[in-house]
Design a protein around this motif. Structure first.
Motif: not given
Length: 182
Positions: A27-50
């Motif tokens: 699995v490749v995981s990707f975490g990034g600030n969301s919903p607004v770039e840089v400011a967030g206020p959250g941090r969302r995780c995405y995953r890839s199985t390919d």
């Protein structure tokens, strides 16, 4: 170039590959600030199985019901994946530094404070709080505080951490942003 998932906004992303839980491949995981770039206020995780060709939303590291304190998206750092597929993400929050732990490929997280690790003094202090997992599944946490580096280790799913110890570094100011690997 991988097709990153559509999102309301993802900034300050970090990619960290590893095995999937239960030995089902990688699995490749990707975490990034969301919903607004840089400011967030959250941090969302995405995953890839390919192998990173496509990503799908997994879940939010924060905000979440398990989140113990106010956490700035800029105080989150690069995660790591243990040999059993557990995802670990370091986050410096208002009152302490934590490791957010997911056993379901980033869909949900449990939060564990790292004793002795400082909270976020600035919005980017998360860059000074690093984690790494070794091949045996031990997790290492290192942080810079003043002119000192500290290191703590756990071997039981972040339930108990070893007492932080000092890490010698050359010169008094050569470690404002440690880079830890195991």
């Amino acid at each position: 170039r991988p097709a990153y998932p559509p999102a309301p906004g993802v900034g300050c992303g970090r990619v960290f590959p590893g095995p999937a839980p239960g030995g089902r491949g990688g699995v490749v995981s990707f975490g990034g600030n969301s919903p607004v770039e840089v400011a967030g206020p959250g941090r969302r995780c995405y995953r890839s199985t390919d192998s990173g060709a496509t990503f799908s939303p997994a879940g939010y590291v924060f905000p979440s019901p398990a989140q113990p304190a106010v956490c700035s998206p800029l105080a989150a750092n690069n995660g790591t994946v243990a040999p059993d597929g557990t995802v670990f993400q370091p986050v410096s929050c208002s009152n302490a530094s934590y490791v957010a732990v997911s056993t379901d490929e980033g869909a949900t997280y449990a939060w564990h404070a790292v004793p002795g690790a400082p909270g976020a003094g600035t919005s980017i202090s998360g860059f000074a709080f690093q984690i790494a997992a070794d091949a045996g599944g031990a997790l290492y946490a290192m942080w810079a505080q003043g002119h000192h580096l500290s290191l703590s280790i756990w071997r039981d799913s972040a339930r108990s951490w070893a007492k932080p110890g000092g890490v010698p570094a050359p010169g008094p100011d050569n470690h404002p942003r440690p880079q830890l690997t195991a």
